[in-house]
Write a protein that holds these residues in place. Structure first.
Motif, mmCIF file in Angstrom:
data_model
loop_
_atom_site.group_PDB
_atom_site.id
_atom_site.type_symbol
_atom_site.label_atom_id
_atom_site.label_comp_id
_atom_site.label_asym_id
_atom_site.label_seq_id
_atom_site.Cartn_x
_atom_site.Cartn_y
_atom_site.Cartn_z
ATOM 1 N N THR A 1 0.738 -1.007 0.017
ATOM 2 C CA THR A 1 0.037 0.004 -0.171
ATOM 3 C C THR A 1 0.834 1.308 0.056
ATOM 4 O OG1 THR A 1 -0.198 0.031 2.435
ATOM 5 C CG2 THR A 1 -1.795 -1.121 1.257
ATOM 6 N N GLY A 2 2.044 1.073 0.250
ATOM 7 C CA GLY A 2 3.048 2.250 0.582
ATOM 8 C C GLY A 2 2.781 2.935 1.879
ATOM 9 N N GLU A 3 2.001 2.574 2.745
ATOM 10 C CA GLU A 3 2.014 2.816 3.946
ATOM 11 C C GLU A 3 3.153 3.069 4.581
ATOM 12 O OE1 GLU A 3 -0.841 1.538 6.490
ATOM 13 O OE2 GLU A 3 0.011 2.439 8.305
ATOM 14 N N LEU A 4 3.981 4.147 5.116
ATOM 15 C CA LEU A 4 5.185 4.395 5.673
ATOM 16 C C LEU A 4 5.162 4.366 7.341
ATOM 17 C CD1 LEU A 4 6.761 6.908 3.380
ATOM 18 C CD2 LEU A 4 7.331 4.298 3.359
ATOM 19 N N PHE A 5 6.180 3.720 7.958
ATOM 20 C CA PHE A 5 6.405 3.687 9.247
ATOM 21 C C PHE A 5 7.553 4.726 9.428
ATOM 22 C CE2 PHE A 5 2.979 1.006 10.845
ATOM 23 C CZ PHE A 5 2.830 0.393 9.768
ATOM 24 N N PHE A 6 7.720 5.816 10.138
ATOM 25 C CA PHE A 6 8.823 6.679 10.243
ATOM 26 C C PHE A 6 9.617 6.088 11.551
ATOM 27 C CE2 PHE A 6 9.021 9.303 6.547
ATOM 28 C CZ PHE A 6 7.822 9.220 6.156
ATOM 29 N N GLY A 7 10.951 6.407 11.366
ATOM 30 C CA GLY A 7 11.773 6.770 12.650
ATOM 31 C C GLY A 7 11.501 8.189 13.437
ATOM 32 N N GLU A 8 12.209 8.351 14.335
ATOM 33 C CA GLU A 8 12.217 9.783 14.750
ATOM 34 C C GLU A 8 13.151 10.910 14.190
ATOM 35 O OE1 GLU A 8 10.292 9.401 19.341
ATOM 36 O OE2 GLU A 8 12.325 9.345 19.177
ATOM 37 N N GLY A 9 14.156 10.290 13.161
ATOM 38 C CA GLY A 9 14.578 11.382 12.618
ATOM 39 C C GLY A 9 15.912 11.652 13.045
ATOM 40 N N SER A 10 16.991 11.942 12.345
ATOM 41 C CA SER A 10 18.412 12.351 12.552
ATOM 42 C C SER A 10 18.483 13.827 12.081
ATOM 43 C CB SER A 10 19.600 11.474 11.891
ATOM 44 O OG SER A 10 19.396 10.014 12.387
ATOM 45 N N ARG A 11 18.913 14.640 12.997
ATOM 46 C CA ARG A 11 19.041 15.896 12.655
ATOM 47 C C ARG A 11 20.684 16.145 12.550
ATOM 48 N NH1 ARG A 11 16.269 20.272 11.616
ATOM 49 N NH2 ARG A 11 14.310 19.113 12.645
ATOM 50 N N LEU A 12 21.120 16.639 11.301
ATOM 51 C CA LEU A 12 22.599 16.712 11.035
ATOM 52 C C LEU A 12 22.781 18.177 10.744
ATOM 53 C CD1 LEU A 12 25.360 15.713 10.359
ATOM 54 C CD2 LEU A 12 24.617 15.665 7.854
ATOM 55 N N THR A 13 23.762 18.842 11.594
ATOM 56 C CA THR A 13 24.448 19.987 11.404
ATOM 57 C C THR A 13 25.841 20.039 11.154
ATOM 58 O OG1 THR A 13 22.723 20.983 12.905
ATOM 59 C CG2 THR A 13 24.652 22.366 12.326
ATOM 60 N N VAL A 14 26.220 20.577 10.033
ATOM 61 C CA VAL A 14 27.600 20.504 9.522
ATOM 62 C C VAL A 14 28.172 22.030 9.452
ATOM 63 C CG1 VAL A 14 29.058 19.717 7.804
ATOM 64 C CG2 VAL A 14 26.994 18.648 7.793
ATOM 65 N N LEU A 15 29.148 22.205 10.303
ATOM 66 C CA LEU A 15 29.655 23.578 10.413
ATOM 67 C C LEU A 15 30.865 23.978 9.542
ATOM 68 C CD1 LEU A 15 29.915 23.371 14.442
ATOM 69 C CD2 LEU A 15 27.911 24.165 13.033
#
Lengths: 111, 114
Positions: free
Chosen positions: B100-114
């Motif tokens: 069906t394409g229904e997606l289950f997501f993780g909570e995400g990874s927030r990346l900051t590159v300085l």
């Protein structure tokens, strides 16, 4: 090509007021339609989905959505908004393929 | 409750560093995805996989690479991070059997590159 349009970037409603978030899609076949919600710093959580059958679908947290094939729309509604509903809302379309998402609507709730 | 996990949740690194974002799911899903989310919220598909040893590029061109050696694991690697890679990366999975394409997501990874 598949596409999803969410015309409202940001909506503000008062707590207790009704809510409707708009979603229009373009899809070559019978679509599967989804609404997801994202709280700050979190992933996306499924609110509800439409595959076939009854065009009015119920979801979690008191949300519902209505599929209107003639209008290519799948609008999300809630009769009475709570402060905790403040979040980002995404409409998505697909059918066994990677989902295509709209740009999202940010919902703010004021007292 | 979906069982899909991403690490790290937050990462701040300097330009030129190599990084790997981890994603694992315990649902036995064949299909896995990486989305990049702009600060303005929009999600862009950058990679997906329909099974072990299968990877495809998504709609948005990305300098990252992915691998799928095990069903449950779908890591994303940046060989040399740049400030333009600063974003949130969301991993998701779906059940190939239901299709069906229904997606289950993780909570995400927030990346900051300085």
């Amino acid at each position: 090509a598949q596409s999803v349009t969410q015309p409202d970037i940001h909506i503000t409603v008062s707590e207790g007021a009704s809510l409707e978030l708009r979603c229009n899609y373009s899809y070559g076949a019978t679509p599967y339609l989804f609404w997801y919600v994202q709280s700050p710093g979190q992933g996306l959580q499924l609110l509800l989905k439409y595959f076939s059958g009854d065009t009015l679908v119920q979801g979690i947290k008191g949300f519902e959505a209505e599929f209107k094939r003639s209008q290519s729309s799948f609008n999300l509604r809630k009769p009475s908004v709570h402060w905790s509903d403040a979040a980002e809302y995404f409409c998505a379309v697909g059918h066994g393929t990677p989902l295509v998402f709209g740009k999202g609507t940010r919902l703010s709730v004021i007292a | 409750e979906a069982d899909i996990y991403q690490t790290p949740r937050y990462l701040v690194i300097g330009t030129g560093k190599k990084i790997t974002l981890e994603c694992s799911q315990t649902m036995g899903h064949d299909k896995m995805y990486w989305y990049q989310q702009d600060p303005g919220m929009e999600l862009h598909l950058i990679h997906y996989s329909y099974g072990v040893n299968s990877t495809e590029k998504g709609d948005l061109s990305s300098e990252s690479t992915v691998s799928r050696i095990r069903t449950e694991h779908f890591p994303l690697t940046l060989e040399s991070a740049r400030p333009s890679h600063t974003s949130q990366y969301l991993c998701a999975s779906s059940d190939r059997g239901l299709n069906t394409g229904e997606l289950f997501f993780g909570e995400g990874s927030r990346l900051t590159v300085l």
